[in-house]
Design a protein around this motif. Structure first.
Motif, PDB file in Angstrom:
ATOM      1  N   GLU A   1       0.752  -1.186   0.008  1.00  0.00           N
ATOM      2  CA  GLU A   1       0.196  -0.073   0.074  1.00  0.00           C
ATOM      3  C   GLU A   1       0.755   1.261  -0.151  1.00  0.00           C
ATOM      4  O   GLU A   1       1.252   1.507   1.081  1.00  0.00           O
ATOM      5  N   LEU A   2       1.054   1.774  -1.247  1.00  0.00           N
ATOM      6  CA  LEU A   2       1.836   2.972  -1.229  1.00  0.00           C
ATOM      7  C   LEU A   2       1.075   4.373  -0.781  1.00  0.00           C
ATOM      8  O   LEU A   2       1.853   5.099  -0.389  1.00  0.00           O
ATOM      9  N   ARG A   3      -0.060   4.072  -0.861  1.00  0.00           N
ATOM     10  CA  ARG A   3      -0.914   5.446  -0.553  1.00  0.00           C
ATOM     11  C   ARG A   3      -0.672   6.589  -1.228  1.00  0.00           C
ATOM     12  O   ARG A   3      -0.888   7.821  -0.525  1.00  0.00           O
ATOM     13  N   TYR A   4      -0.100   6.725  -2.362  1.00  0.00           N
ATOM     14  CA  TYR A   4       0.356   7.963  -2.912  1.00  0.00           C
ATOM     15  C   TYR A   4      -0.539   8.947  -3.163  1.00  0.00           C
ATOM     16  O   TYR A   4      -0.599  10.046  -2.979  1.00  0.00           O
ATOM     17  N   PHE A   5      -1.674   7.992  -4.042  1.00  0.00           N
ATOM     18  CA  PHE A   5      -2.853   9.246  -4.374  1.00  0.00           C
ATOM     19  C   PHE A   5      -3.787   9.693  -3.342  1.00  0.00           C
ATOM     20  O   PHE A   5      -4.738  10.430  -3.744  1.00  0.00           O
ATOM     21  N   SER A   6      -3.292   9.307  -2.004  1.00  0.00           N
ATOM     22  CA  SER A   6      -4.274   9.713  -1.058  1.00  0.00           C
ATOM     23  C   SER A   6      -3.317  10.470  -0.136  1.00  0.00           C
ATOM     24  O   SER A   6      -2.987  11.687  -0.330  1.00  0.00           O
ATOM     25  N   MET A   7      -2.893   9.632   0.972  1.00  0.00           N
ATOM     26  CA  MET A   7      -2.273  10.509   2.208  1.00  0.00           C
ATOM     27  C   MET A   7      -0.851  10.860   1.978  1.00  0.00           C
ATOM     28  O   MET A   7      -0.119  11.530   2.747  1.00  0.00           O
TER      29      MET A   7
ATOM     30  N   VAL B   1       2.490  -2.028 -10.725  1.00  0.00           N
ATOM     31  CA  VAL B   1       1.041  -2.443  -9.863  1.00  0.00           C
ATOM     32  C   VAL B   1       1.019  -1.988  -8.548  1.00  0.00           C
ATOM     33  O   VAL B   1       1.905  -2.139  -7.865  1.00  0.00           O
ATOM     34  N   ASP B   2       0.265  -0.740  -8.368  1.00  0.00           N
ATOM     35  CA  ASP B   2      -0.008  -0.185  -7.181  1.00  0.00           C
ATOM     36  C   ASP B   2      -1.320  -0.964  -6.462  1.00  0.00           C
ATOM     37  O   ASP B   2      -2.222  -0.566  -7.054  1.00  0.00           O
TER      38      ASP B   2
ATOM     39  N   ASP C   1       4.358   3.576   8.315  1.00  0.00           N
ATOM     40  CA  ASP C   1       5.110   3.798   7.127  1.00  0.00           C
ATOM     41  C   ASP C   1       6.571   4.030   7.335  1.00  0.00           C
ATOM     42  O   ASP C   1       7.221   3.639   6.524  1.00  0.00           O
ATOM     43  N   VAL C   2       6.945   4.580   8.387  1.00  0.00           N
ATOM     44  CA  VAL C   2       8.233   4.805   8.487  1.00  0.00           C
ATOM     45  C   VAL C   2       9.151   3.607   8.879  1.00  0.00           C
ATOM     46  O   VAL C   2      10.387   3.599   8.382  1.00  0.00           O
TER      47      VAL C   2
END
Length: 259
Positions: A30-36, A59-60, A216-217
């Motif tokens: 879960e990269l979550r780039y286009f959200s948080m 693939v994301d 994430d960290v």
């Protein structure tokens, strides 16, 4: 791109794509780039796909994109070649499943009736929302319908919807349709399909381990010192690990007006 919904088979799809010769998946599911994580910029996003073969599809798989009203337009504008798949669940059972899942990875989750009125999708940072990027939402008043409409309007023919109840019965059919949709060579069949259900309700696990492994960290730190393939293997092993029993299903009166 698999943009959700959360609890709609995204982890199973991740396991299927990991072994696909035509797909490249990052070590983070879960990269979550286009959200948080959108504020981090394109260079941050691109680094997760370094080393991808030129002929592979990147693939994301980030189910929380469904929770962010800004995600559909961000996905639309990122690249005209981007295609997005979205699993759709019946709203009432989905709300129960989402609440249960968040309770396994977050230290404090509101009671179900309060969660329906105002829920928060976590920032996945250490501590209590340290950077203020949690996604707030209300599951009453048509949230699911509004998000589906936003994705359809933004992406049109670049969007594939699949029904989660059908996916539970016929996962291979959905995965083969996904192969065709995103343009990767046929590979998935009964022999290459992941075995059993993954990350399903009723899992048993250690809450602290779930919490730490979703930060994430800590994931980024692990990614800086550990080979991608090893991290993916560890992720897949954890997904299949055992876990704590689910809370009782809330009363059906709590499911009013959640289309």
């Amino acid at each position: 791109m698999l943009a959700g919904m959360p609890r709609a088979g995204t982890t199973f799809v991740y396991h299927a794509m990991v072994g696909h010769p035509g797909a490249f998946v990052p070590y983070r599911k879960e990269l979550r780039y286009f959200s948080m994580n959108f504020h981090r910029g394109n260079d941050w996003y691109a680094r997760f796909f370094r080393g991808a073969p030129a002929d592979s599809v990147r693939v994301d798989i980030s189910p929380d994109y469904f929770m962010d009203p800004q995600a559909p337009l961000r996905l639309r504008d990122f690249s005209p070649r981007m295609k997005v798949a979205l699993g759709v669940r019946e709203p009432a059972s989905w709300a129960v499943s989402l609440h249960r899942q968040l309770a396994t990875i977050e230290r404090k989750v509101p009671r179900f009736e309060d969660f329906l009125k105002l829920g928060r999708y976590p920032s996945f940072g250490l501590g209590a929302n340290p950077q203020g990027r949690e996604l707030a939402f209300s599951l009453r008043g048509g949230f699911v319908k509004e998000q589906l409409s936003a994705f359809c309007s933004a992406l049109g023919e670049r969007l594939m919807l699949y029904d989660f109840s059908f996916f539970e019965r016929e996962p291979l059919s959905v995965l083969q349709a996904l192969e065709t949709f995103i343009g990767i060579p046929p590979f998935l069949n009964q022999a290459t399909l992941p075995i059993g259900r993954i990350n399903a309700r009723g899992r048993r696990g250690i809450r602290l381990l779930n919490y730490l492994s979703s930060r994430d960290v800590l994931i980024d730190l692990a990614g800086s010192v550990t080979p991608r393939r090893l991290l993916i293997a560890l992720r897949m092993k954890m997904d299949r690990a055992s876990a704590s029993s689910s809370p009782e299903t809330p009363d059906s009166k709590d499911f009013v007006d959640m289309e």
